[in-house]
Structure formats: C-alpha cells, structure tokens
Design an enzyme around this catalytic site. Structure first.
Site, mmCIF file in Angstrom:
data_model
loop_
_atom_site.group_PDB
_atom_site.id
_atom_site.type_symbol
_atom_site.label_atom_id
_atom_site.label_comp_id
_atom_site.label_asym_id
_atom_site.label_seq_id
_atom_site.Cartn_x
_atom_site.Cartn_y
_atom_site.Cartn_z
ATOM 1 N N ASP A 116 -10.079 -10.348 5.057
ATOM 2 C CA ASP A 116 -10.206 -11.789 5.503
ATOM 3 C C ASP A 116 -11.445 -11.563 6.602
ATOM 4 O OD1 ASP A 116 -9.106 -11.689 8.505
ATOM 5 O OD2 ASP A 116 -7.860 -10.606 7.282
ATOM 6 N N GLU B 31 0.758 -1.379 -0.002
ATOM 7 C CA GLU B 31 0.072 -0.033 -0.131
ATOM 8 C C GLU B 31 0.971 1.248 0.174
ATOM 9 O OE1 GLU B 31 -3.521 -1.845 2.513
ATOM 10 O OE2 GLU B 31 -1.598 -1.219 3.478
HETATM 11 N N1 ADE Z 1 -5.500 -7.407 9.557
HETATM 12 C C1 ADE Z 1 -6.082 -8.041 8.426
HETATM 13 N N2 ADE Z 1 -6.715 -9.122 9.046
HETATM 14 C C2 ADE Z 1 -6.701 -9.050 10.367
HETATM 15 C C3 ADE Z 1 -7.087 -9.999 11.438
HETATM 16 N N3 ADE Z 1 -7.727 -11.126 11.079
HETATM 17 N N4 ADE Z 1 -6.641 -9.722 12.466
HETATM 18 C C4 ADE Z 1 -5.902 -8.782 13.038
HETATM 19 N N5 ADE Z 1 -5.557 -7.807 12.110
HETATM 20 C C5 ADE Z 1 -5.897 -8.138 10.692
#
Ligand code: ADE
Length: 256
Positions: free
Chosen positions: A223, A16
């Site tokens: 996610d 990024e």
């Molecule tokens: N950044 C992106 N995904 C994450 C997650 N599952 N837990 C903590 N920080 C994150």
C-alpha cells in the site's frame, strides 16, 4: 559432524508463514515447538536448515521472537519478510524494498537523547547485514524477472503490478499503521530517505545488532501508507504477498 546452524525466517503475517511451513512439511517434515504463544517450525527448506515462525505485528512481538530464535534455536542469521507501506519517491505497490538500514521512527527520548537514538545504546540507524541483504536483493530481482509472471494476469492487473522495481535503502519501523496522507507526509518530512514504513524490522535489527547476528529485512510494498492503505493492505496480503514471499525465499535458499 554437527549440522549447520539454522537460518531464521520470520514472517509478519499468517498467509506468508503458512506457505513456507507447508513447504517445510512437504519436504522432510517439520518439528513444531510451541513457546511464548508462538509456533516455531524447525526443519529444512530447499535443503537448508531453517526455523520459520510468525512473529505477529509490532516491535515488541518481533523483538521477543528474534530473542527466542537466537537463544532457544541457535539461529545463525535472521531474515524478516513481510509487507510495508511505500513512502519513497517511485516506490509503488508490488515493488520490493530490501533494507540497508533501519530506524525506529516512533522512538523519541528527546531531550535526553537524540531523536530516534536507542537510549544507552548510542545508535539510531541499525545496519542490515550487507551479504545477507545482497543475497535477498539478488533473490528478489530474480523473482521479479522470472517468477512474477506466474501470478495470474488478472491479479497482476488488479494490483497494477506492471514491472515492479527493487529498491534498497532505509526502512522505518514503528508501532503504528500509517494510513493517511498527513501521517505519511510527516514521516517523509522527518526521514526523507525512508523508502517504506512497517512495524517490526528495526526492532529485529536492534536485537540482531545486540547479539551480533546478521539480519536481513525484505519488504513487499502492499500500500502507499495513504488514506486507502487499510483497504489496499488486506487485499494485497490475501492475494499477492505470500506468492512473493514464497518465491523470494525459494530463490534465496536455492542460491545459498
Ligand atoms: N505494513 C504494511 N503497510 C503498512 C503501513 N501502511 N504502515 C505500517 N506498516 C505497514
């Protein structure tokens, strides 16, 4: 006439940051200042004075970066952009979350202080700046409506980016990557309003609160903080995240 104070743009991860630094260099150039094992890129983005830097991961990394941006670079506002795990109902991969408030979900000095409260500061929920957050939300909405279609159709299909949504609300931060159904369920039970979990935003908000600097935190959901999070996160980061970050920051600064 003195030039206006810069906007800080902090990215959590390298892809990024690189896209924004490249855009800065391609414009009227960037000065690179190396300080505390970080590079601060000072210049202009879409005509606005900015300092772009890579914070790296975690609350300490974020807090120390913001402190340097305030003291050394005299930034007047701070934007943090990165990815997060989705927690809230209907928060899906590819959605954008703009924080209205942020909580450090791993801060627990009970029974001395209430859960989540920063000891001796008397605050648990740190507000993001309403004007800056509104501008970030507008930029993200414009990006989702007008720009996302430029991402190759195959990539959109792979990540299920079918009409991603924009959410506003609580973002929670802690020094823990949430990668399991049980951990995500525990966070949801403790903080039912939480839309997304990440590892820096609330630390940025705390430092900005202490210095009286407006801050905004924008997160792209990479996610679902579940058993597949450690696989989904790097793939999204590699193929999608920088397209979002670059496009949303461009919309933010062009509208400023
Ligand atoms: N950044 C992106 N995904 C994450 C997650 N599952 N837990 C903590 N920080 C994150």
């Amino acid at each position: 006439m003195t030039s206006p104070a810069p906007l800080a743009i902090i990215a959590a991860l390298m892809p990024e940051c690189e896209a924004l630094v490249a855009a800065m260099a391609a414009g009227d150039g960037a000065e690179r200042v190396h300080l505390g094992r970080r590079d601060y890129h000072v210049g202009h983005l879409w005509g606005r004075p900015c300092v772009v830097t890579l914070a790296r991961i975690g609350k300490v990394a974020a807090a120390t970066t913001v402190t340097a941006l305030i003291h050394r670079f005299g930034v007047e506002r701070v934007v943090f952009t990165g990815v997060a795990g989705g927690l809230g109902d209907g928060v899906r991969v590819g959605d954008v979350v703009v924080a209205d408030h942020l909580v450090q979900h791993d801060l627990d000095a009970t029974p001395l202080f209430p859960r989540y409260e920063v000891p001796l500061l008397g605050l648990a929920r740190f507000p993001a700046d309403p004007a800056l957050s509104g501008a970030l939300a507008d930029a993200a909405a414009a990006f989702l409506t007008h720009d996302l279609a430029e991402l190759p159709a195959g990539t959109r299909a792979t990540f299920g980016l079918d009409r991603p949504a924009l959410h506003r609300g609580l973002v929670v931060s802690g020094d823990r990557f949430i990668a399991g159904a049980a951990a995500a369920a525990a966070l949801r039970a403790d903080l039912p309003e939480a839309l997304a979990a990440e590892m820096e935003g609330a630390a940025v908000a705390q430092v900005c609160h202490e210095y009286g600097i407006p801050c905004g935190v924008l997160r792209i959901v990479s996610d679902s903080a579940d058993d597949k999070a450690h696989i989904d996160f790097p793939a999204f980061l590699r193929e999608v995240a920088s397209f979002y970050t670059y496009g949303i920051v461009r919309r933010l600064l062009e509208a400023a």
